[in-house]
Design a protein around this motif. Sequence first.
Motif, PDB file in Angstrom:
ATOM      1  N   ALA A 229       0.778  -1.099  -0.017  1.00  0.00           N
ATOM      2  CA  ALA A 229       0.128  -0.094  -0.016  1.00  0.00           C
ATOM      3  C   ALA A 229       0.717   1.320   0.133  1.00  0.00           C
ATOM      4  CB  ALA A 229      -0.846  -0.204   1.233  1.00  0.00           C
ATOM      5  N   ASP A 230       1.834   1.173   0.669  1.00  0.00           N
ATOM      6  CA  ASP A 230       2.754   2.347   0.703  1.00  0.00           C
ATOM      7  C   ASP A 230       3.552   2.465  -0.577  1.00  0.00           C
ATOM      8  OD1 ASP A 230       2.235   3.175   3.364  1.00  0.00           O
ATOM      9  OD2 ASP A 230       4.262   2.106   4.441  1.00  0.00           O
ATOM     10  N   ALA A 231       3.962   1.358  -1.202  1.00  0.00           N
ATOM     11  CA  ALA A 231       4.714   1.723  -2.593  1.00  0.00           C
ATOM     12  C   ALA A 231       3.807   2.275  -3.341  1.00  0.00           C
ATOM     13  CB  ALA A 231       5.061   0.149  -2.971  1.00  0.00           C
ATOM     14  N   ILE A 232       2.401   1.689  -3.494  1.00  0.00           N
ATOM     15  CA  ILE A 232       1.443   2.212  -4.352  1.00  0.00           C
ATOM     16  C   ILE A 232       1.134   3.825  -4.083  1.00  0.00           C
ATOM     17  CG2 ILE A 232      -1.143   2.238  -5.028  1.00  0.00           C
ATOM     18  CD1 ILE A 232      -0.779  -0.721  -4.115  1.00  0.00           C
ATOM     19  N   ALA A 233       1.234   4.269  -2.690  1.00  0.00           N
ATOM     20  CA  ALA A 233       1.086   5.459  -2.510  1.00  0.00           C
ATOM     21  C   ALA A 233       2.385   6.674  -2.771  1.00  0.00           C
ATOM     22  CB  ALA A 233       0.893   5.864  -1.011  1.00  0.00           C
ATOM     23  N   TYR A 234       3.196   5.904  -2.809  1.00  0.00           N
ATOM     24  CA  TYR A 234       4.591   6.473  -3.429  1.00  0.00           C
ATOM     25  C   TYR A 234       4.558   6.721  -4.726  1.00  0.00           C
ATOM     26  CZ  TYR A 234       9.545   7.589  -3.599  1.00  0.00           C
ATOM     27  OH  TYR A 234      10.655   8.374  -3.708  1.00  0.00           O
ATOM     28  N   ALA A 235       4.213   5.547  -5.396  1.00  0.00           N
ATOM     29  CA  ALA A 235       4.035   5.704  -7.196  1.00  0.00           C
ATOM     30  C   ALA A 235       3.177   6.749  -7.346  1.00  0.00           C
ATOM     31  CB  ALA A 235       3.687   4.344  -7.639  1.00  0.00           C
ATOM     32  N   MET A 236       1.882   6.995  -6.625  1.00  0.00           N
ATOM     33  CA  MET A 236       0.928   8.165  -7.035  1.00  0.00           C
ATOM     34  C   MET A 236       1.605   9.400  -6.781  1.00  0.00           C
ATOM     35  SD  MET A 236      -2.631   6.070  -5.671  1.00  0.00           S
ATOM     36  CE  MET A 236      -3.504   7.843  -6.301  1.00  0.00           C
ATOM     37  N   PHE A 237       2.438   9.486  -5.651  1.00  0.00           N
ATOM     38  CA  PHE A 237       3.195  10.886  -5.771  1.00  0.00           C
ATOM     39  C   PHE A 237       4.044  11.109  -6.560  1.00  0.00           C
ATOM     40  CE2 PHE A 237       6.561  13.367  -3.951  1.00  0.00           C
ATOM     41  CZ  PHE A 237       6.140  14.535  -3.444  1.00  0.00           C
ATOM     42  N   SER A 238       4.892  10.096  -7.120  1.00  0.00           N
ATOM     43  CA  SER A 238       5.549  10.252  -8.094  1.00  0.00           C
ATOM     44  C   SER A 238       5.085  10.621  -9.654  1.00  0.00           C
ATOM     45  CB  SER A 238       6.483   8.963  -8.284  1.00  0.00           C
ATOM     46  OG  SER A 238       7.290   8.646  -7.434  1.00  0.00           O
ATOM     47  N   ILE A 239       3.751  10.154  -9.731  1.00  0.00           N
ATOM     48  CA  ILE A 239       2.913  10.591 -10.794  1.00  0.00           C
ATOM     49  C   ILE A 239       2.416  11.788 -10.682  1.00  0.00           C
ATOM     50  CG2 ILE A 239       0.674  10.352 -11.929  1.00  0.00           C
ATOM     51  CD1 ILE A 239       1.016   6.984 -11.143  1.00  0.00           C
ATOM     52  N   ASP A 240       2.113  12.426  -9.387  1.00  0.00           N
ATOM     53  CA  ASP A 240       2.043  13.698  -9.268  1.00  0.00           C
ATOM     54  C   ASP A 240       3.104  14.522  -9.554  1.00  0.00           C
ATOM     55  OD1 ASP A 240      -0.570  13.336  -8.361  1.00  0.00           O
ATOM     56  OD2 ASP A 240      -0.043  13.522  -6.148  1.00  0.00           O
ATOM     57  N   GLU A 241       4.278  14.099  -9.100  1.00  0.00           N
ATOM     58  CA  GLU A 241       5.414  14.856  -9.448  1.00  0.00           C
ATOM     59  C   GLU A 241       5.808  14.981 -11.043  1.00  0.00           C
ATOM     60  OE1 GLU A 241       9.082  14.718  -6.420  1.00  0.00           O
ATOM     61  OE2 GLU A 241       8.606  12.979  -7.408  1.00  0.00           O
ATOM     62  N   ALA A 242       5.531  13.646 -11.869  1.00  0.00           N
ATOM     63  CA  ALA A 242       5.500  13.963 -13.321  1.00  0.00           C
ATOM     64  C   ALA A 242       4.470  14.797 -13.787  1.00  0.00           C
ATOM     65  CB  ALA A 242       5.223  12.307 -13.643  1.00  0.00           C
ATOM     66  N   GLU A 243       3.195  14.698 -13.412  1.00  0.00           N
ATOM     67  CA  GLU A 243       2.136  15.668 -14.029  1.00  0.00           C
ATOM     68  C   GLU A 243       2.672  17.035 -13.584  1.00  0.00           C
ATOM     69  OE1 GLU A 243      -2.578  16.843 -13.095  1.00  0.00           O
ATOM     70  OE2 GLU A 243      -1.464  15.493 -11.720  1.00  0.00           O
ATOM     71  N   GLU A 244       3.343  17.350 -12.610  1.00  0.00           N
ATOM     72  CA  GLU A 244       3.813  18.813 -12.517  1.00  0.00           C
ATOM     73  C   GLU A 244       4.670  19.245 -13.424  1.00  0.00           C
ATOM     74  OE1 GLU A 244       6.112  21.818  -9.305  1.00  0.00           O
ATOM     75  OE2 GLU A 244       5.859  19.589  -8.839  1.00  0.00           O
ATOM     76  N   SER A 245       5.646  18.262 -13.736  1.00  0.00           N
ATOM     77  CA  SER A 245       6.710  18.409 -14.813  1.00  0.00           C
ATOM     78  C   SER A 245       6.377  18.636 -16.048  1.00  0.00           C
ATOM     79  CB  SER A 245       7.799  17.001 -14.769  1.00  0.00           C
ATOM     80  OG  SER A 245       8.466  17.066 -13.464  1.00  0.00           O
ATOM     81  N   ILE A 246       5.276  17.817 -16.344  1.00  0.00           N
ATOM     82  CA  ILE A 246       4.726  17.776 -17.804  1.00  0.00           C
ATOM     83  C   ILE A 246       3.957  19.099 -18.038  1.00  0.00           C
ATOM     84  CG2 ILE A 246       2.889  16.938 -19.308  1.00  0.00           C
ATOM     85  CD1 ILE A 246       3.470  14.262 -18.056  1.00  0.00           C
ATOM     86  N   LEU A 247       3.274  19.497 -16.922  1.00  0.00           N
ATOM     87  CA  LEU A 247       2.651  20.871 -17.051  1.00  0.00           C
ATOM     88  C   LEU A 247       3.462  22.086 -17.123  1.00  0.00           C
ATOM     89  CD1 LEU A 247      -0.503  20.246 -14.312  1.00  0.00           C
ATOM     90  CD2 LEU A 247      -0.348  20.228 -17.063  1.00  0.00           C
ATOM     91  N   ASP A 248       4.515  22.106 -16.193  1.00  0.00           N
ATOM     92  CA  ASP A 248       5.728  23.088 -16.250  1.00  0.00           C
ATOM     93  C   ASP A 248       6.286  22.907 -17.452  1.00  0.00           C
ATOM     94  OD1 ASP A 248       7.047  25.068 -14.959  1.00  0.00           O
ATOM     95  OD2 ASP A 248       8.668  23.713 -14.677  1.00  0.00           O
ATOM     96  N   ALA A 249       6.554  21.922 -18.451  1.00  0.00           N
ATOM     97  CA  ALA A 249       7.134  21.910 -19.503  1.00  0.00           C
ATOM     98  C   ALA A 249       5.872  22.387 -20.645  1.00  0.00           C
ATOM     99  CB  ALA A 249       7.584  20.360 -20.068  1.00  0.00           C
ATOM    100  N   VAL A 250       4.887  22.293 -20.601  1.00  0.00           N
ATOM    101  CA  VAL A 250       3.773  22.988 -21.559  1.00  0.00           C
ATOM    102  C   VAL A 250       3.806  24.372 -21.358  1.00  0.00           C
ATOM    103  CG1 VAL A 250       1.502  22.732 -21.830  1.00  0.00           C
ATOM    104  CG2 VAL A 250       2.594  20.642 -21.664  1.00  0.00           C
ATOM    105  N   VAL A 251       3.855  24.707 -20.102  1.00  0.00           N
ATOM    106  CA  VAL A 251       3.625  26.076 -20.051  1.00  0.00           C
ATOM    107  C   VAL A 251       4.923  26.919 -20.400  1.00  0.00           C
ATOM    108  CG1 VAL A 251       3.772  27.934 -18.111  1.00  0.00           C
ATOM    109  CG2 VAL A 251       2.255  26.053 -17.917  1.00  0.00           C
ATOM    110  N   ALA A 252       6.138  26.219 -20.195  1.00  0.00           N
ATOM    111  CA  ALA A 252       7.512  26.937 -20.844  1.00  0.00           C
ATOM    112  C   ALA A 252       7.426  26.968 -22.241  1.00  0.00           C
ATOM    113  CB  ALA A 252       8.653  26.072 -20.063  1.00  0.00           C
ATOM    114  N   ARG A 253       6.814  25.797 -22.958  1.00  0.00           N
ATOM    115  CA  ARG A 253       6.896  25.918 -24.214  1.00  0.00           C
ATOM    116  C   ARG A 253       5.847  26.867 -24.983  1.00  0.00           C
ATOM    117  NH1 ARG A 253      10.240  25.736 -27.393  1.00  0.00           N
ATOM    118  NH2 ARG A 253      11.007  23.497 -26.403  1.00  0.00           N
ATOM    119  N   MET A 254       4.873  27.033 -24.141  1.00  0.00           N
ATOM    120  CA  MET A 254       4.000  28.111 -24.636  1.00  0.00           C
ATOM    121  C   MET A 254       4.580  29.425 -24.502  1.00  0.00           C
ATOM    122  SD  MET A 254      -0.035  26.481 -23.121  1.00  0.00           S
ATOM    123  CE  MET A 254       0.277  26.816 -21.688  1.00  0.00           C
ATOM    124  N   ASP A 255       5.262  29.506 -23.330  1.00  0.00           N
ATOM    125  CA  ASP A 255       5.780  30.914 -23.091  1.00  0.00           C
ATOM    126  C   ASP A 255       6.905  31.142 -24.406  1.00  0.00           C
ATOM    127  OD1 ASP A 255       4.342  31.298 -20.695  1.00  0.00           O
ATOM    128  OD2 ASP A 255       5.939  30.828 -19.639  1.00  0.00           O
TER     129      ASP A 255
END
Length: 143
Positions: A105-131
């Motif tokens: 269960a902890d490993a799954i929760a940790y993986a979900m956090f990693s997905i959140d980090e990846a989502e932030e990185s993706i969105l940051d990259a999209v914003v940077a490209r749009m800028d």
Amino acid sequence: MSEKVDQFCDKLRDRLTAIEGRLQTVKADIQSRSEEASKAVRGKLEEAKTKLHAEKERVEKIRANLKARADQKIAETKEAVNEWKKKHETRKLQARADRAEAYAADAIAYAMFSIDEAEESILDAVVARMDADAVKEPAMSGR
């Protein structure tokens, strides 16, 4: 025993479904490049940053739990488990199974956090490209 396994599997399925839904949402947000979408992506980026900041302490606890479980797992040798089986020490075997489920269960929760980090990185990259795309370089003349 099988009820616990069924509950664990149901929780796992629910989390995987949630992850899939979140990824589909991000994909839909990225596909549109209009000004409205740009504002939405920027808003999502801020939400992701806020969520990550709030989750950081919880994730550190999870990381510590994962490390403790790994250390404990090393300490539990196959011999010890076989000895417990021979002696029918169900309490120890049950406790080991409970710890293994908690680790999963902890490993799954940790993986979900990693997905959140990846989502932030993706969105940051999209914003940077749009800028970057919003500011066009002047045509080079005189060459």
